[in-house]
Design a protein around this motif. Structure first.
Motif, mmCIF file in Angstrom:
data_model
loop_
_atom_site.group_PDB
_atom_site.id
_atom_site.type_symbol
_atom_site.label_atom_id
_atom_site.label_comp_id
_atom_site.label_asym_id
_atom_site.label_seq_id
_atom_site.Cartn_x
_atom_site.Cartn_y
_atom_site.Cartn_z
ATOM 1 N N ASP A 50 0.850 -1.197 0.000
ATOM 2 C CA ASP A 50 0.000 0.000 0.000
ATOM 3 C C ASP A 50 0.883 1.244 0.000
ATOM 4 O O ASP A 50 1.663 1.455 0.935
ATOM 5 C CB ASP A 50 -0.896 -0.032 1.245
ATOM 6 N N SER A 51 0.756 2.069 -1.014
ATOM 7 C CA SER A 51 1.603 3.259 -1.129
ATOM 8 C C SER A 51 1.458 4.185 0.076
ATOM 9 O O SER A 51 2.393 4.909 0.428
ATOM 10 C CB SER A 51 1.269 4.022 -2.417
ATOM 11 N N MET A 56 6.612 3.580 5.949
ATOM 12 C CA MET A 56 6.633 2.896 7.240
ATOM 13 C C MET A 56 7.057 1.441 7.104
ATOM 14 O O MET A 56 7.756 0.905 7.968
ATOM 15 C CB MET A 56 5.245 2.956 7.895
ATOM 16 N N MET A 57 6.664 0.790 5.994
ATOM 17 C CA MET A 57 6.817 -0.652 5.862
ATOM 18 C C MET A 57 8.059 -1.090 5.098
ATOM 19 O O MET A 57 8.427 -2.267 5.169
ATOM 20 C CB MET A 57 5.586 -1.245 5.164
ATOM 21 N N CYS A 58 8.688 -0.203 4.377
ATOM 22 C CA CYS A 58 9.768 -0.611 3.469
ATOM 23 C C CYS A 58 11.026 0.233 3.666
ATOM 24 O O CYS A 58 10.957 1.361 4.161
ATOM 25 C CB CYS A 58 9.315 -0.498 2.012
ATOM 26 N N PHE A 59 12.153 -0.336 3.288
ATOM 27 C CA PHE A 59 13.408 0.408 3.235
ATOM 28 C C PHE A 59 14.183 -0.066 2.025
ATOM 29 O O PHE A 59 13.882 -1.115 1.428
ATOM 30 C CB PHE A 59 14.216 0.234 4.523
#
Length: 485
Positions: A50-51, A56-59
């Motif tokens: 989810d964009s 918050m969710m990815c690096f």
């Protein structure tokens, strides 16, 4: 490469051996009960696609590109604070229910990074490179992980090597040039049925006589010889057809007894192989990271209870009463103490150069965890006191679907305002679900999960630096003439 929800669910249909209520489950994602914890776990994969939650969710991983931020190795205070917020927010997005499927595995990986460096330094082994190779594999494939630590223990007055049945602790039964073979079982393996890989570590310190029990490894969940027996999901079964219940139908996790029957572990997946003097360190370092996770998710669970209590008090027309304020103050203090200890632990972290990672402060982490364990029942008492007796005696959802009954129910279950009646009913239903069908699970979990009260007490007393306190006692009593520290 990040997995999507469909790919994640399909990855679990791999021939793994899972039993539920005496029957073999062929596809856990499609099972009416076990499919619920799988769906809950898939929420992590849904959020990272989810964009809105991408930051918050990815690096950005140097080798793999976009990756799950659960697997970002913490380097400093800022990384640990971000991890606390990640666990806090994903728990809130799970309706106040923790989503463990990547958190616990990454906690274990960080502990393995720390301990493997020290084993390699003493014994000239190659464990750190093996751990990092597995870490890279998990990041690149975006896998879900579970952690198996707690052994069955048998006669708890005896050490692992002293048990009448040697399988009461997972242990090495055979070694060859290609790997090791292990047997035994682990309890409370949360979300193993929803995980791609299972990490196994010791549950306690070991002596030389216990060296075959000093074993750590990672293995696919569908490996031959692994059997998972899931606990009954009573909280899901009782709410499966209840349109007014949400948590039990969508946001539940499941634990298994995970059995290892002469399971072969290839050498590249072995991270501890008889080095008994490091079993205790690994058994301690994992809880340090995981208790940091615990106080983060428990703060979010408390946030759910604060909101529920405040709304019910408002709908009941009593939110300005002194006893209600005292109840709410207990809930607020619980939540904010846990958040404070997580943030303090982040700011007082230590950086380990050998493993290149930041470690949460062990004292603040265990203070928070001990507070969470010891005060949970008081939290439940106060939320029930706010709600009142209807939290136990609310009619069923079927009664609201009967038009004859509904007229009466909508009339007599009105609180402060008639237009708020169904919202009030839903809050009562959700809270009843939390303290009844989920109640026994959470009561045991909040006292024992991530380590018992005794475990945190032992760690605090063992790790606390008493030197300045002792120096002050000597100075205050006149034993010493000046304060040294």
């Amino acid at each position: 490469m990040l997995m999507n929800v469909e790919s994640y669910k399909n990855s679990l249909n791999d021939g793994r051996v899972v039993y539920y209520r005496g029957k073999r489950v062929e596809n856990v994602a499609a099972h009416p009960a076990l499919g619920v914890p799988v769906s809950h776990a898939s929420g992590i994969y849904r959020l990272q696609q989810d964009s809105k939650y991408e930051n918050m969710m990815c690096f950005t991983d140097k080798e793999s590109g976009k990756a799950s931020i659960f697997y970002k190795i913490p380097q400093n205070t800022e990384d640990l604070v971000a991890r606390h917020k990640l666990i806090y927010e994903t728990t809130r997005l799970g309706r106040g229910q923790f989503n463990i499927v990547k958190a616990i595995g990454s906690d274990a990986l960080f502990a393995l990074m720390y301990v493997s460096r020290r084993i390699d330094s003493k014994y000239k082994t190659d464990y750190y490179n093996r751990v990092m190779a597995f870490y890279r594999y998990v990041v690149e494939k975006d896998l879900s992980l579970s952690l198996a630590q707690t052994d069955m223990k048998g006669n708890r007055s005896l050490r692992p090597s002293e048990q009448e049945d040697p399988d009461m602790y997972v242990h090495i039964v055979k070694r060859d040039k290609n790997g090791i073979y292990v047997s035994g079982a682990k309890a409370h393996t949360t979300q193993s049925i929803a995980s791609n890989e299972i990490i196994v570590i010791p549950t306690r310190n070991m002596t030389e006589a216990d060296k075959d029990y000093a074993v750590a490894f990672a293995i696919p969940a569908n490996t031959k010889g692994i059997t998972m027996i899931a606990r009954p999901l009573k909280e899901t079964e009782t709410t499966m057809n209840d349109s007014l219940s949400v948590i039990g139908r969508e946001n539940i996790e499941v634990e298994t007894i995970t059995i290892f029957d002469n399971v072969f572990i290839p050498m590249e997946r072995v991270f501890l192989n008889g080095e008994y003097d490091f079993a205790g360190l690994l058994a301690m370092m994992f809880p340090t990271f995981h208790r940091f996770t615990a106080i983060s998710y428990r703060a979010a669970m408390a946030d759910f209870l604060i909101g529920t209590g405040k709304l019910l008090a408002s709908y009941n027309g009593v939110d300005d009463k002194s006893n209600i304020r005292r109840n709410l103050a207990v809930l607020i203090s619980y939540k904010e103490t846990l958040k404070a200890t997580a943030i303090a632990s982040s700011y007082s972290c230590t950086y380990d150069k050998q493993a290149s990672l930041a470690i949460p402060d062990i004292i603040f982490t265990n203070v928070g965890k001990l507070f969470a364990n010891e005060n949970y029942t008081d939290v439940v008492k106060n939320i029930v006191d706010i709600a009142g007796g209807l939290v136990a005696t609310m009619p069923s959802y079927e009664d609201f679907e009967n038009s004859n009954e509904k007229t009466y129910l909508m009339k007599y279950l009105a609180g402060r305002k008639k237009e708020e009646t169904m919202e009030r009913v839903r809050l009562f239903q959700t809270l009843r679900e939390f303290i009844s069908s989920l109640g026994s699970l959470y009561l045991a979990g909040m006292i024992h999960a991530e380590g018992s009260i005794e475990a945190s007490t032992m760690e605090l007393c063992r790790s606390y630096d008493y030197s300045s306190s002792i120096d002050l006692a000597k100075f205050a009593s006149g034993i010493n003439d000046k304060l040294e520290k």
